[in-house]
Motif scaffolding. Structure first.
Motif, PDB file in Angstrom:
ATOM      1  N   LEU A 189      23.929  17.359  12.105  1.00  0.00           N
ATOM      2  CA  LEU A 189      25.119  17.915  11.460  1.00  0.00           C
ATOM      3  C   LEU A 189      24.997  19.427  11.323  1.00  0.00           C
ATOM      4  CD1 LEU A 189      27.828  17.284  10.175  1.00  0.00           C
ATOM      5  CD2 LEU A 189      26.649  16.958   8.004  1.00  0.00           C
ATOM      6  N   LEU A 190      23.828  19.906  10.930  1.00  0.00           N
ATOM      7  CA  LEU A 190      23.621  21.347  10.810  1.00  0.00           C
ATOM      8  C   LEU A 190      23.687  22.038  12.175  1.00  0.00           C
ATOM      9  CD1 LEU A 190      20.817  21.554   8.105  1.00  0.00           C
ATOM     10  CD2 LEU A 190      23.234  22.162   7.869  1.00  0.00           C
ATOM     11  N   THR A 191      23.157  21.393  13.199  1.00  0.00           N
ATOM     12  CA  THR A 191      23.227  21.946  14.549  1.00  0.00           C
ATOM     13  C   THR A 191      24.678  22.025  15.010  1.00  0.00           C
ATOM     14  OG1 THR A 191      21.054  21.059  15.090  1.00  0.00           O
ATOM     15  CG2 THR A 191      22.483  21.655  16.947  1.00  0.00           C
ATOM     16  N   ALA A 192      25.447  20.970  14.777  1.00  0.00           N
ATOM     17  CA  ALA A 192      26.860  20.952  15.163  1.00  0.00           C
ATOM     18  C   ALA A 192      27.633  22.042  14.428  1.00  0.00           C
ATOM     19  CB  ALA A 192      27.461  19.585  14.884  1.00  0.00           C
ATOM     20  N   LEU A 193      27.386  22.193  13.143  1.00  0.00           N
ATOM     21  CA  LEU A 193      28.065  23.224  12.363  1.00  0.00           C
ATOM     22  C   LEU A 193      27.699  24.615  12.876  1.00  0.00           C
ATOM     23  CD1 LEU A 193      29.867  24.025  10.009  1.00  0.00           C
ATOM     24  CD2 LEU A 193      27.869  23.868   8.524  1.00  0.00           C
ATOM     25  N   GLY A 194      26.436  24.809  13.187  1.00  0.00           N
ATOM     26  CA  GLY A 194      26.012  26.096  13.745  1.00  0.00           C
ATOM     27  C   GLY A 194      26.684  26.405  15.063  1.00  0.00           C
ATOM     28  N   LEU A 195      26.807  25.411  15.929  1.00  0.00           N
ATOM     29  CA  LEU A 195      27.478  25.620  17.210  1.00  0.00           C
ATOM     30  C   LEU A 195      28.956  25.933  17.027  1.00  0.00           C
ATOM     31  CD1 LEU A 195      25.801  22.846  19.376  1.00  0.00           C
ATOM     32  CD2 LEU A 195      25.537  25.325  19.619  1.00  0.00           C
ATOM     33  N   VAL A 196      29.604  25.266  16.086  1.00  0.00           N
ATOM     34  CA  VAL A 196      31.012  25.546  15.803  1.00  0.00           C
ATOM     35  C   VAL A 196      31.169  26.993  15.347  1.00  0.00           C
ATOM     36  CG1 VAL A 196      32.908  25.049  14.208  1.00  0.00           C
ATOM     37  CG2 VAL A 196      31.710  23.185  15.330  1.00  0.00           C
ATOM     38  N   LEU A 197      30.299  27.446  14.453  1.00  0.00           N
ATOM     39  CA  LEU A 197      30.384  28.825  13.977  1.00  0.00           C
ATOM     40  C   LEU A 197      30.143  29.836  15.092  1.00  0.00           C
ATOM     41  CD1 LEU A 197      28.582  28.468  10.541  1.00  0.00           C
ATOM     42  CD2 LEU A 197      31.021  28.812  10.949  1.00  0.00           C
ATOM     43  N   ILE A 198      29.210  29.533  15.994  1.00  0.00           N
ATOM     44  CA  ILE A 198      28.965  30.427  17.123  1.00  0.00           C
ATOM     45  C   ILE A 198      30.195  30.506  18.013  1.00  0.00           C
ATOM     46  CG2 ILE A 198      27.668  30.679  19.283  1.00  0.00           C
ATOM     47  CD1 ILE A 198      25.246  29.518  17.730  1.00  0.00           C
ATOM     48  N   ILE A 199      30.754  29.362  18.359  1.00  0.00           N
ATOM     49  CA  ILE A 199      31.921  29.328  19.246  1.00  0.00           C
ATOM     50  C   ILE A 199      33.117  29.994  18.581  1.00  0.00           C
ATOM     51  CG2 ILE A 199      33.578  27.789  20.372  1.00  0.00           C
ATOM     52  CD1 ILE A 199      31.144  25.878  20.823  1.00  0.00           C
ATOM     53  N   GLU A 200      33.346  29.712  17.295  1.00  0.00           N
ATOM     54  CA  GLU A 200      34.471  30.311  16.577  1.00  0.00           C
ATOM     55  C   GLU A 200      34.316  31.820  16.443  1.00  0.00           C
ATOM     56  OE1 GLU A 200      37.331  29.078  15.210  1.00  0.00           O
ATOM     57  OE2 GLU A 200      36.936  27.121  16.105  1.00  0.00           O
ATOM     58  N   GLY A 201      33.090  32.298  16.395  1.00  0.00           N
ATOM     59  CA  GLY A 201      32.862  33.725  16.225  1.00  0.00           C
ATOM     60  C   GLY A 201      32.935  34.533  17.505  1.00  0.00           C
ATOM     61  N   LEU A 202      32.904  33.873  18.646  1.00  0.00           N
ATOM     62  CA  LEU A 202      32.903  34.604  19.912  1.00  0.00           C
ATOM     63  C   LEU A 202      34.198  35.378  20.156  1.00  0.00           C
ATOM     64  CD1 LEU A 202      31.137  32.160  22.377  1.00  0.00           C
ATOM     65  CD2 LEU A 202      30.288  34.341  21.507  1.00  0.00           C
ATOM     66  N   LEU A 203      35.340  34.779  19.894  1.00  0.00           N
ATOM     67  CA  LEU A 203      36.609  35.456  20.178  1.00  0.00           C
ATOM     68  C   LEU A 203      36.798  36.712  19.326  1.00  0.00           C
ATOM     69  CD1 LEU A 203      39.067  35.362  21.989  1.00  0.00           C
ATOM     70  CD2 LEU A 203      40.225  34.013  20.246  1.00  0.00           C
ATOM     71  N   PRO A 204      36.624  36.647  17.994  1.00  0.00           N
ATOM     72  CA  PRO A 204      36.781  37.904  17.238  1.00  0.00           C
ATOM     73  C   PRO A 204      35.706  38.938  17.573  1.00  0.00           C
ATOM     74  CG  PRO A 204      36.204  36.102  15.752  1.00  0.00           C
ATOM     75  CD  PRO A 204      36.441  35.511  17.102  1.00  0.00           C
ATOM     76  N   LEU A 205      34.526  38.494  17.988  1.00  0.00           N
ATOM     77  CA  LEU A 205      33.463  39.434  18.353  1.00  0.00           C
ATOM     78  C   LEU A 205      33.787  40.155  19.659  1.00  0.00           C
ATOM     79  CD1 LEU A 205      30.567  40.583  17.967  1.00  0.00           C
ATOM     80  CD2 LEU A 205      29.781  38.633  19.331  1.00  0.00           C
ATOM     81  N   LEU A 206      34.220  39.387  20.658  1.00  0.00           N
ATOM     82  CA  LEU A 206      34.418  39.949  21.992  1.00  0.00           C
ATOM     83  C   LEU A 206      35.814  40.515  22.218  1.00  0.00           C
ATOM     84  CD1 LEU A 206      32.565  37.195  24.041  1.00  0.00           C
ATOM     85  CD2 LEU A 206      31.687  39.423  23.306  1.00  0.00           C
ATOM     86  N   MET A 207      36.833  39.890  21.612  1.00  0.00           N
ATOM     87  CA  MET A 207      38.224  40.313  21.828  1.00  0.00           C
ATOM     88  C   MET A 207      39.002  40.265  20.513  1.00  0.00           C
ATOM     89  SD  MET A 207      39.020  38.459  25.487  1.00  0.00           S
ATOM     90  CE  MET A 207      38.855  36.815  24.840  1.00  0.00           C
ATOM     91  N   PRO A 208      38.759  41.219  19.610  1.00  0.00           N
ATOM     92  CA  PRO A 208      39.410  41.157  18.294  1.00  0.00           C
ATOM     93  C   PRO A 208      40.941  41.238  18.352  1.00  0.00           C
ATOM     94  CG  PRO A 208      38.183  43.204  18.544  1.00  0.00           C
ATOM     95  CD  PRO A 208      37.873  42.357  19.724  1.00  0.00           C
ATOM     96  N   GLN A 209      41.493  41.996  19.295  1.00  0.00           N
ATOM     97  CA  GLN A 209      42.953  42.102  19.368  1.00  0.00           C
ATOM     98  C   GLN A 209      43.575  40.775  19.806  1.00  0.00           C
ATOM     99  OE1 GLN A 209      44.749  44.697  18.226  1.00  0.00           O
ATOM    100  NE2 GLN A 209      46.472  43.328  18.512  1.00  0.00           N
ATOM    101  N   ALA A 210      42.973  40.095  20.757  1.00  0.00           N
ATOM    102  CA  ALA A 210      43.472  38.784  21.183  1.00  0.00           C
ATOM    103  C   ALA A 210      43.379  37.791  20.040  1.00  0.00           C
ATOM    104  CB  ALA A 210      42.681  38.287  22.391  1.00  0.00           C
ATOM    105  N   TRP A 211      42.331  37.903  19.232  1.00  0.00           N
ATOM    106  CA  TRP A 211      42.162  37.022  18.068  1.00  0.00           C
ATOM    107  C   TRP A 211      43.291  37.243  17.072  1.00  0.00           C
ATOM    108  CZ3 TRP A 211      40.551  37.885  12.851  1.00  0.00           C
ATOM    109  CH2 TRP A 211      40.103  36.737  12.192  1.00  0.00           C
ATOM    110  N   ARG A 212      43.613  38.519  16.804  1.00  0.00           N
ATOM    111  CA  ARG A 212      44.727  38.840  15.892  1.00  0.00           C
ATOM    112  C   ARG A 212      46.054  38.316  16.438  1.00  0.00           C
ATOM    113  NH1 ARG A 212      42.266  43.960  15.487  1.00  0.00           N
ATOM    114  NH2 ARG A 212      41.274  44.199  13.465  1.00  0.00           N
TER     115      ARG A 212
END
Length: 61
Positions: A5-28
């Protein structure tokens, strides 16, 4: 179970964080489009996401 469960949650946070990290305007832009959707449309998106995640989980076993 707890480790999975902790591994799955960590992966979700990594995936969710990629878009605002790499393309903040597209995220907005994406969030601005989501704000104008009606509740039923958002629920449908949520349902499709849950079903897709469930199917991926079942097929990965």
């Amino acid at each position: 179970m707890k480790d999975s469960l902790l591994t799955a949650l960590g992966l979700v946070l990594i995936i969710e964080g990629l878009l605002p990290l790499l393309m903040p305007q597209a995220w907005r832009d994406t969030f601005q489009r989501l704000i104008v959707l009606k509740d039923g449309q958002l629920r449908f998106i949520g349902l499709v996401s849950v079903l897709g995640g469930f199917l991926l989980t079942m097929f990965s076993r």
